[in-house]
Design an enzyme around this catalytic site. Sequence first.
Site, PDB file in Angstrom:
ATOM      1  N   ARG A  16       0.849  -1.205   0.000  1.00  0.00           N
ATOM      2  CA  ARG A  16       0.000   0.000   0.000  1.00  0.00           C
ATOM      3  C   ARG A  16       0.882   1.251   0.000  1.00  0.00           C
ATOM      4  O   ARG A  16       2.119   1.157   0.001  1.00  0.00           O
ATOM      5  CB  ARG A  16      -0.920   0.008   1.220  1.00  0.00           C
ATOM      6  CG  ARG A  16      -0.153   0.184   2.517  1.00  0.00           C
ATOM      7  CD  ARG A  16      -1.062   0.244   3.726  1.00  0.00           C
ATOM      8  NE  ARG A  16      -0.384   0.891   4.842  1.00  0.00           N
ATOM      9  CZ  ARG A  16      -0.867   1.004   6.068  1.00  0.00           C
ATOM     10  NH1 ARG A  16      -2.031   0.468   6.368  1.00  0.00           N
ATOM     11  NH2 ARG A  16      -0.189   1.635   7.009  1.00  0.00           N
ATOM     12  N   GLY A  17       0.248   2.396  -0.001  1.00  0.00           N
ATOM     13  CA  GLY A  17       0.955   3.666   0.180  1.00  0.00           C
ATOM     14  C   GLY A  17       2.026   3.926  -0.865  1.00  0.00           C
ATOM     15  O   GLY A  17       1.877   3.595  -2.044  1.00  0.00           O
ATOM     16  N   ALA A  91       9.943   0.016   3.152  1.00  0.00           N
ATOM     17  CA  ALA A  91       9.148  -0.307   4.344  1.00  0.00           C
ATOM     18  C   ALA A  91       9.577   0.558   5.517  1.00  0.00           C
ATOM     19  O   ALA A  91      10.768   0.745   5.764  1.00  0.00           O
ATOM     20  CB  ALA A  91       9.309  -1.784   4.700  1.00  0.00           C
ATOM     21  N   ILE A  93       7.961   2.254   9.579  1.00  0.00           N
ATOM     22  CA  ILE A  93       6.864   2.458  10.529  1.00  0.00           C
ATOM     23  C   ILE A  93       7.140   3.695  11.376  1.00  0.00           C
ATOM     24  O   ILE A  93       8.298   4.079  11.592  1.00  0.00           O
ATOM     25  CB  ILE A  93       6.652   1.219  11.450  1.00  0.00           C
ATOM     26  CG1 ILE A  93       7.979   0.826  12.157  1.00  0.00           C
ATOM     27  CG2 ILE A  93       6.104   0.049  10.648  1.00  0.00           C
ATOM     28  CD1 ILE A  93       7.814  -0.267  13.202  1.00  0.00           C
ATOM     29  N   TYR A 161      11.945   7.314  15.093  1.00  0.00           N
ATOM     30  CA  TYR A 161      11.708   7.488  13.658  1.00  0.00           C
ATOM     31  C   TYR A 161      12.739   8.441  13.053  1.00  0.00           C
ATOM     32  O   TYR A 161      13.384   8.134  12.053  1.00  0.00           O
ATOM     33  CB  TYR A 161      10.285   8.017  13.439  1.00  0.00           C
ATOM     34  CG  TYR A 161       9.909   8.151  11.975  1.00  0.00           C
ATOM     35  CD1 TYR A 161       9.423   7.053  11.263  1.00  0.00           C
ATOM     36  CD2 TYR A 161      10.025   9.364  11.302  1.00  0.00           C
ATOM     37  CE1 TYR A 161       9.070   7.167   9.921  1.00  0.00           C
ATOM     38  CE2 TYR A 161       9.681   9.491   9.965  1.00  0.00           C
ATOM     39  CZ  TYR A 161       9.200   8.383   9.281  1.00  0.00           C
ATOM     40  OH  TYR A 161       8.857   8.502   7.950  1.00  0.00           O
ATOM     41  N   PRO A 191      10.756  12.066   1.608  1.00  0.00           N
ATOM     42  CA  PRO A 191       9.420  12.632   1.389  1.00  0.00           C
ATOM     43  C   PRO A 191       9.065  13.606   2.505  1.00  0.00           C
ATOM     44  O   PRO A 191       9.508  13.473   3.658  1.00  0.00           O
ATOM     45  CB  PRO A 191       8.482  11.418   1.436  1.00  0.00           C
ATOM     46  CG  PRO A 191       9.362  10.212   1.292  1.00  0.00           C
ATOM     47  CD  PRO A 191      10.677  10.617   1.897  1.00  0.00           C
ATOM     48  N   GLY A 192       8.241  14.597   2.127  1.00  0.00           N
ATOM     49  CA  GLY A 192       7.589  15.430   3.139  1.00  0.00           C
ATOM     50  C   GLY A 192       6.307  14.726   3.531  1.00  0.00           C
ATOM     51  O   GLY A 192       6.281  13.499   3.682  1.00  0.00           O
TER      52      GLY A 192
HETATM   53  P1  NAD Z   1       2.265   3.007   4.922  1.00  0.00           P
HETATM   54  O1  NAD Z   1       2.108   2.676   6.371  1.00  0.00           O
HETATM   55  O2  NAD Z   1       1.095   3.513   4.178  1.00  0.00           O
HETATM   56  O3  NAD Z   1       2.857   1.739   4.153  1.00  0.00           O
HETATM   57  C1  NAD Z   1       3.988   1.084   4.660  1.00  0.00           C
HETATM   58  C2  NAD Z   1       3.952  -0.365   4.230  1.00  0.00           C
HETATM   59  O4  NAD Z   1       5.094  -0.989   4.820  1.00  0.00           O
HETATM   60  C3  NAD Z   1       2.708  -1.101   4.736  1.00  0.00           C
HETATM   61  O5  NAD Z   1       2.129  -1.855   3.695  1.00  0.00           O
HETATM   62  C4  NAD Z   1       3.265  -1.990   5.840  1.00  0.00           C
HETATM   63  O6  NAD Z   1       2.553  -3.208   6.004  1.00  0.00           O
HETATM   64  C5  NAD Z   1       4.682  -2.239   5.352  1.00  0.00           C
HETATM   65  N1  NAD Z   1       5.566  -2.650   6.437  1.00  0.00           N
HETATM   66  C6  NAD Z   1       5.618  -2.129   7.697  1.00  0.00           C
HETATM   67  N2  NAD Z   1       6.499  -2.813   8.421  1.00  0.00           N
HETATM   68  C7  NAD Z   1       7.034  -3.771   7.617  1.00  0.00           C
HETATM   69  C8  NAD Z   1       7.981  -4.793   7.820  1.00  0.00           C
HETATM   70  N3  NAD Z   1       8.563  -4.984   9.012  1.00  0.00           N
HETATM   71  N4  NAD Z   1       8.283  -5.600   6.773  1.00  0.00           N
HETATM   72  C9  NAD Z   1       7.687  -5.443   5.570  1.00  0.00           C
HETATM   73  N5  NAD Z   1       6.770  -4.488   5.322  1.00  0.00           N
HETATM   74  C10 NAD Z   1       6.443  -3.667   6.347  1.00  0.00           C
HETATM   75  O7  NAD Z   1       3.487   4.025   4.835  1.00  0.00           O
HETATM   76  P2  NAD Z   1       3.886   5.092   3.697  1.00  0.00           P
HETATM   77  O8  NAD Z   1       3.362   6.399   4.111  1.00  0.00           O
HETATM   78  O9  NAD Z   1       3.581   4.548   2.366  1.00  0.00           O
HETATM   79  O10 NAD Z   1       5.454   5.142   3.962  1.00  0.00           O
HETATM   80  C11 NAD Z   1       6.382   4.414   3.163  1.00  0.00           C
HETATM   81  C12 NAD Z   1       7.783   4.893   3.511  1.00  0.00           C
HETATM   82  O11 NAD Z   1       7.887   6.299   3.294  1.00  0.00           O
HETATM   83  C13 NAD Z   1       8.177   4.653   4.967  1.00  0.00           C
HETATM   84  O12 NAD Z   1       9.551   4.326   5.042  1.00  0.00           O
HETATM   85  C14 NAD Z   1       7.942   6.013   5.603  1.00  0.00           C
HETATM   86  O13 NAD Z   1       8.727   6.214   6.752  1.00  0.00           O
HETATM   87  C15 NAD Z   1       8.345   6.923   4.461  1.00  0.00           C
HETATM   88  N6  NAD Z   1       7.788   8.270   4.578  1.00  0.00           N
HETATM   89  C16 NAD Z   1       6.447   8.470   4.469  1.00  0.00           C
HETATM   90  C17 NAD Z   1       5.960   9.776   4.580  1.00  0.00           C
HETATM   91  C18 NAD Z   1       4.493  10.093   4.437  1.00  0.00           C
HETATM   92  O14 NAD Z   1       4.129  11.277   4.621  1.00  0.00           O
HETATM   93  N7  NAD Z   1       3.630   9.157   4.120  1.00  0.00           N
HETATM   94  C19 NAD Z   1       6.840  10.832   4.828  1.00  0.00           C
HETATM   95  C20 NAD Z   1       8.198  10.575   4.939  1.00  0.00           C
HETATM   96  C21 NAD Z   1       8.666   9.280   4.805  1.00  0.00           C
END
Ligand code: NAD
Length: 254
Positions: A16-17, A91, A93, A161, A191-192
């Site tokens: 996802r995401g 990936a 969290i 984090y 990413p922001g």
């Molecule tokens: P999200 O929570 O929507 O998706 C993350 C995915 O990673 C999920 O499908 C989850 O099941 C999977 N995941 C979590 N732990 C895992 C593990 N141990 N092994 C395998 N898969 C695992 O998150 P997102 O917003 O799509 O974020 C993706 C990446 O971008 C992350 O590293 C996050 O820190 C980074 N990020 C996101 C944002 C934002 O605003 N969304 C901003 C900065 C950085």
Amino acid sequence: MGSHKNRTVLVTGAARGIGFAIAEAFAAQGAKVALVDLGKEDVTAAAGKLAAAGTTAIGLAGDVGDFEAMREAVTEIEGALGPVDILVNNAGISPKHEGRRHEVWEMDPEEWRRVLDVNLTGCFNLTRLVTPGMKQRGHGSIVNMASVAGKSYCDFVGVHYSTTKAGVIGFTRHLAGELGPYGITVNAIAPGRIDTPLMRGVNPAVNEAIAGETALRRLGQPSEVADMALFLTSDQARFVTGQTVDVAGGWLMT
Ligand code: NAD
């Protein structure tokens, strides 16, 4: 960017995401895509969506923090799709408790360890597993998902984090130096605020406030992060390595 056709791409956190958007973007370029995520049902469904649109895609369940599970996943992926050309360590969290972070004085040490395992050791595990082959073949690209929170203080995330995301930036710079002589590039994306399930768990007022502080006055879309992953792994970026590129609309500029 026509350099991804028939490449084997491994994306973690791809159910996802941002991860799924990246898998979709590579699929649209004609790559073979392996999706890795925690839950079997979700990752199988995500890979199924890509396969239904004609992509060679497989979905594997596994925890990126578990080295042996990742070893098995990479063996299966390379058996099915061929050697991994491009690795996207996505990936991650960011634990919340009733919509807020735990401050350091109330953080459970187990939560600290878990975030390090997933966000940082996960990057090491996959990189450790795919680089022997990349080195032997003399090419490969790795993209690591950092965050603007790894470069600037950010009120919305916990110390675990931001520490891991700063670590991802250092990991990227170091490995660019170590792997560059073998034709492997290593870059990161910071990413922001991106509109994904991870960010929808918080109070909507927080997202509105962040949009207001962002130069472009909105949150980002997962596809906008995916576009940068495509660029950093394309022929057009063949002389780019060791960099962390913000995809943040001008939020928390450094
Ligand atoms: P999200 O929570 O929507 O998706 C993350 C995915 O990673 C999920 O499908 C989850 O099941 C999977 N995941 C979590 N732990 C895992 C593990 N141990 N092994 C395998 N898969 C695992 O998150 P997102 O917003 O799509 O974020 C993706 C990446 O971008 C992350 O590293 C996050 O820190 C980074 N990020 C996101 C944002 C934002 O605003 N969304 C901003 C900065 C950085």
